[in-house]
Write a protein that holds these residues in place. Structure first.
Motif, PDB file in Angstrom:
ATOM      1  N   LEU A  95      -8.707  87.352 -48.248  1.00  0.00           N
ATOM      2  CA  LEU A  95      -7.423  86.963 -48.397  1.00  0.00           C
ATOM      3  C   LEU A  95      -6.514  85.948 -48.749  1.00  0.00           C
ATOM      4  N   PHE A  96      -7.097  85.150 -47.482  1.00  0.00           N
ATOM      5  CA  PHE A  96      -6.892  83.594 -48.058  1.00  0.00           C
ATOM      6  C   PHE A  96      -7.192  82.774 -49.333  1.00  0.00           C
ATOM      7  N   PRO A  97      -8.512  83.089 -49.018  1.00  0.00           N
ATOM      8  CA  PRO A  97      -9.081  82.261 -49.981  1.00  0.00           C
ATOM      9  C   PRO A  97      -8.813  83.047 -51.579  1.00  0.00           C
ATOM     10  N   LEU A  98      -8.981  84.391 -51.678  1.00  0.00           N
ATOM     11  CA  LEU A  98      -8.262  84.983 -53.088  1.00  0.00           C
ATOM     12  C   LEU A  98      -6.695  84.805 -53.079  1.00  0.00           C
ATOM     13  N   VAL A  99      -6.087  84.456 -52.710  1.00  0.00           N
ATOM     14  CA  VAL A  99      -4.605  83.619 -52.617  1.00  0.00           C
ATOM     15  C   VAL A  99      -4.135  82.418 -53.006  1.00  0.00           C
ATOM     16  N   LEU A 100      -5.316  81.653 -52.824  1.00  0.00           N
ATOM     17  CA  LEU A 100      -4.480  80.649 -51.359  1.00  0.00           C
ATOM     18  C   LEU A 100      -5.614  79.643 -52.460  1.00  0.00           C
ATOM     19  N   THR A 101      -6.166  80.293 -53.254  1.00  0.00           N
ATOM     20  CA  THR A 101      -7.501  79.313 -54.054  1.00  0.00           C
ATOM     21  C   THR A 101      -8.030  80.397 -55.631  1.00  0.00           C
ATOM     22  N   GLN A 102      -7.758  78.630 -56.377  1.00  0.00           N
ATOM     23  CA  GLN A 102      -8.679  79.923 -57.972  1.00  0.00           C
ATOM     24  C   GLN A 102     -10.062  79.150 -58.689  1.00  0.00           C
ATOM     25  N   SER A 103     -10.059  77.725 -58.140  1.00  0.00           N
ATOM     26  CA  SER A 103     -10.869  77.442 -59.098  1.00  0.00           C
ATOM     27  C   SER A 103     -12.322  77.620 -57.825  1.00  0.00           C
ATOM     28  N   GLU A 104     -13.348  77.005 -59.568  1.00  0.00           N
ATOM     29  CA  GLU A 104     -15.163  77.605 -58.167  1.00  0.00           C
ATOM     30  C   GLU A 104     -15.371  76.743 -58.315  1.00  0.00           C
ATOM     31  N   GLU A 105     -14.941  75.407 -57.540  1.00  0.00           N
ATOM     32  CA  GLU A 105     -15.288  74.412 -56.632  1.00  0.00           C
ATOM     33  C   GLU A 105     -14.463  74.640 -54.712  1.00  0.00           C
ATOM     34  N   THR A 106     -13.615  75.516 -55.430  1.00  0.00           N
ATOM     35  CA  THR A 106     -13.292  75.451 -54.102  1.00  0.00           C
ATOM     36  C   THR A 106     -13.745  77.326 -53.594  1.00  0.00           C
ATOM     37  N   ARG A 107     -14.632  78.135 -54.171  1.00  0.00           N
ATOM     38  CA  ARG A 107     -14.602  78.914 -53.604  1.00  0.00           C
ATOM     39  C   ARG A 107     -15.410  79.233 -52.561  1.00  0.00           C
ATOM     40  N   VAL A 108     -15.254  80.354 -51.276  1.00  0.00           N
ATOM     41  CA  VAL A 108     -16.037  80.517 -50.542  1.00  0.00           C
ATOM     42  C   VAL A 108     -16.977  81.978 -50.667  1.00  0.00           C
ATOM     43  N   LEU A 109     -17.728  82.009 -49.588  1.00  0.00           N
ATOM     44  CA  LEU A 109     -19.210  83.079 -50.082  1.00  0.00           C
ATOM     45  C   LEU A 109     -18.483  84.417 -50.289  1.00  0.00           C
ATOM     46  N   THR A 110     -17.348  85.177 -50.096  1.00  0.00           N
ATOM     47  CA  THR A 110     -16.421  85.885 -49.833  1.00  0.00           C
ATOM     48  C   THR A 110     -16.219  86.214 -51.777  1.00  0.00           C
ATOM     49  N   LEU A 111     -15.699  85.381 -51.318  1.00  0.00           N
ATOM     50  CA  LEU A 111     -15.477  85.363 -53.708  1.00  0.00           C
ATOM     51  C   LEU A 111     -16.128  84.986 -53.848  1.00  0.00           C
ATOM     52  N   GLY A 112     -17.778  84.434 -53.314  1.00  0.00           N
ATOM     53  CA  GLY A 112     -18.730  84.234 -54.473  1.00  0.00           C
ATOM     54  C   GLY A 112     -19.850  85.678 -54.528  1.00  0.00           C
ATOM     55  N   LEU A 113     -19.541  85.804 -53.370  1.00  0.00           N
ATOM     56  CA  LEU A 113     -19.890  87.652 -53.829  1.00  0.00           C
ATOM     57  C   LEU A 113     -19.326  88.760 -54.517  1.00  0.00           C
ATOM     58  N   TRP A 114     -17.782  88.693 -54.357  1.00  0.00           N
ATOM     59  CA  TRP A 114     -16.745  89.416 -55.645  1.00  0.00           C
ATOM     60  C   TRP A 114     -17.723  88.691 -57.128  1.00  0.00           C
ATOM     61  N   ASP A 115     -18.236  87.297 -57.155  1.00  0.00           N
ATOM     62  CA  ASP A 115     -17.998  86.660 -58.830  1.00  0.00           C
ATOM     63  C   ASP A 115     -19.566  87.912 -58.516  1.00  0.00           C
ATOM     64  N   PHE A 116     -20.638  87.627 -57.952  1.00  0.00           N
ATOM     65  CA  PHE A 116     -21.633  87.744 -57.958  1.00  0.00           C
ATOM     66  C   PHE A 116     -22.120  89.721 -58.645  1.00  0.00           C
ATOM     67  N   GLN A 117     -21.131  90.075 -58.005  1.00  0.00           N
ATOM     68  CA  GLN A 117     -20.946  91.715 -57.781  1.00  0.00           C
ATOM     69  C   GLN A 117     -20.631  91.933 -59.581  1.00  0.00           C
ATOM     70  N   GLY A 118     -19.617  91.195 -60.247  1.00  0.00           N
ATOM     71  CA  GLY A 118     -19.490  91.236 -61.484  1.00  0.00           C
ATOM     72  C   GLY A 118     -20.614  90.338 -62.235  1.00  0.00           C
ATOM     73  N   GLN A 119     -21.446  89.266 -61.782  1.00  0.00           N
ATOM     74  CA  GLN A 119     -22.226  89.133 -63.032  1.00  0.00           C
ATOM     75  C   GLN A 119     -23.091  89.675 -62.998  1.00  0.00           C
ATOM     76  N   PHE A 120     -23.914  90.163 -61.276  1.00  0.00           N
ATOM     77  CA  PHE A 120     -24.930  91.224 -61.269  1.00  0.00           C
ATOM     78  C   PHE A 120     -24.283  92.563 -61.272  1.00  0.00           C
ATOM     79  N   GLY A 121     -23.549  93.206 -62.360  1.00  0.00           N
ATOM     80  CA  GLY A 121     -23.328  94.691 -61.964  1.00  0.00           C
ATOM     81  C   GLY A 121     -24.469  95.686 -62.210  1.00  0.00           C
ATOM     82  N   THR A 122     -25.495  95.078 -63.021  1.00  0.00           N
ATOM     83  CA  THR A 122     -27.064  96.302 -62.473  1.00  0.00           C
ATOM     84  C   THR A 122     -27.747  95.481 -62.225  1.00  0.00           C
ATOM     85  N   ASN A 123     -27.355  94.315 -61.666  1.00  0.00           N
ATOM     86  CA  ASN A 123     -28.493  94.390 -61.119  1.00  0.00           C
ATOM     87  C   ASN A 123     -28.224  94.088 -59.623  1.00  0.00           C
ATOM     88  N   VAL A 124     -28.374  95.290 -58.843  1.00  0.00           N
ATOM     89  CA  VAL A 124     -28.560  95.077 -57.661  1.00  0.00           C
ATOM     90  C   VAL A 124     -29.124  94.358 -56.587  1.00  0.00           C
TER      91      VAL A 124
END
Length: 297
Positions: A233-262
């Motif tokens: 929750l805190f990384p999602l609301v209180l950060t925005q740029s890729e330089e401050t992204r943590v693993l939980t948001l990174g996995l969310w990004d991977f979910q979109g990046q690897f939408g068909t690559n499970v």
């Protein structure tokens, strides 16, 4: 010269004391129900882990065409290479910094605070402790708007401090509860002996409290690490740029990046689980003693 006991006429011999009967050791019956439930629990935990690791070693074609529980016929590390090329190391480093800083803040504040609560029976201190425990009933979701406003006013938005400070604040009530319960288990005679020797409160804290409270400190460190590592929750609301992204948001990004690559997504999840799992294995021997401290009184 030997002497013998003389028997008086008409006297009867005292009965010999009865030998205590030996109790036959009762054989404990096996607890079949507990064994069955433990086996079921082991299967429920092991199967997802097995699926996670084996799925990350498959190709996309192999994953879609074969049973996911069957071992991969041609294991590959291509998915892990793809994950590292997608910025995983940056997310991992940010998460390590957030976790380490949060644990340091929580331990540094909870230990002296718990020492003050355990040794001071004043009304003001005890009411402050009770007020601190109210934080256990306040979820982070309920306070996210005030936290967001404070972070923006402090001009910390989109920084790692914006994640560290709220995470440490919401982890403090649990840490303080565990530490106070542990310090109250220390006998009062030890504190009195240190005081009679002329030790100052700081010296008592260093030479008595810290060594005896090591299980509780380890418990607080592990629990706080889990909270900070899995925070979303805190990384999602209180950060925005890729330089401050943590693993939980990174996995969310991977979910979109690897939408068909499970398999690629499973590889990212596997890499994110390994560090915190190793930390748990290191501190698990102290977890039970730290969590149950104070319940024997």
């Amino acid at each position: 010269m030997t002497t013998t006991a003389l028997r008086t006429p008409g006297a009867t011999a005292a009965p010999a004391p009865a030998r205590p009967r030996r109790r036959r050791g009762r054989r404990q019956r096996p607890n079949w129900l507990a064994g069955i439930l433990a086996t079921i629990w082991l299967v429920l935990v092991a199967v997802p882990l097995y699926y996670l690791v084996t799925g990350s070693l498959r190709t996309r074609q192999d994953y879609l065409s074969t049973n996911p529980l069957v071992p991969p016929s041609d294991p590959t590390l291509e998915n892990y290479r793809t994950v590292f090329e997608g910025g995983f190391l940056t997310y991992l480093l940010n998460t390590v910094v957030v976790t380490a800083a949060t644990v340091a803040i929580v331990v540094a504040l909870s230990v002296p605070a718990a020492y003050a609560v355990a040794r001071n029976t004043g009304r003001l201190v005890q009411r402050g402790f009770s007020l601190m425990l109210v934080g256990l009933a306040i979820p982070a979701q309920a306070a996210i708007i005030p936290v967001y406003l404070m972070i923006t006013q402090l001009r910390l938005y989109d920084t790692l401090l914006a994640i560290i400070l709220p995470t440490a604040a919401f982890a403090m009530p649990v840490a303080l509860l565990v530490m106070v319960s542990s310090l109250r288990d220390i006998p009062g005679e030890l504190y009195e002996a240190q005081t009679l020797d002329g030790a100052s409160p700081l010296r008592v804290l260093r030479h008595l409290v810290l060594p005896l409270a090591r299980p509780a400190i380890t418990t607080v460190a592990v629990l706080t690490s889990l909270t900070a590592w899995n925070g979303f929750l805190f990384p999602l609301v209180l950060t925005q740029s890729e330089e401050t992204r943590v693993l939980t948001l990174g996995l969310w990004d991977f979910q979109g990046q690897f939408g068909t690559n499970v398999p690629g997504l499973l590889a990212a999840v596997t890499l994110s689980v390994i560090p915190i799992f190793v930390l748990y294995l290191i501190g698990r021997r102290y977890l039970l003693s730290g969590l149950t401290a104070g319940f024997g009184k």
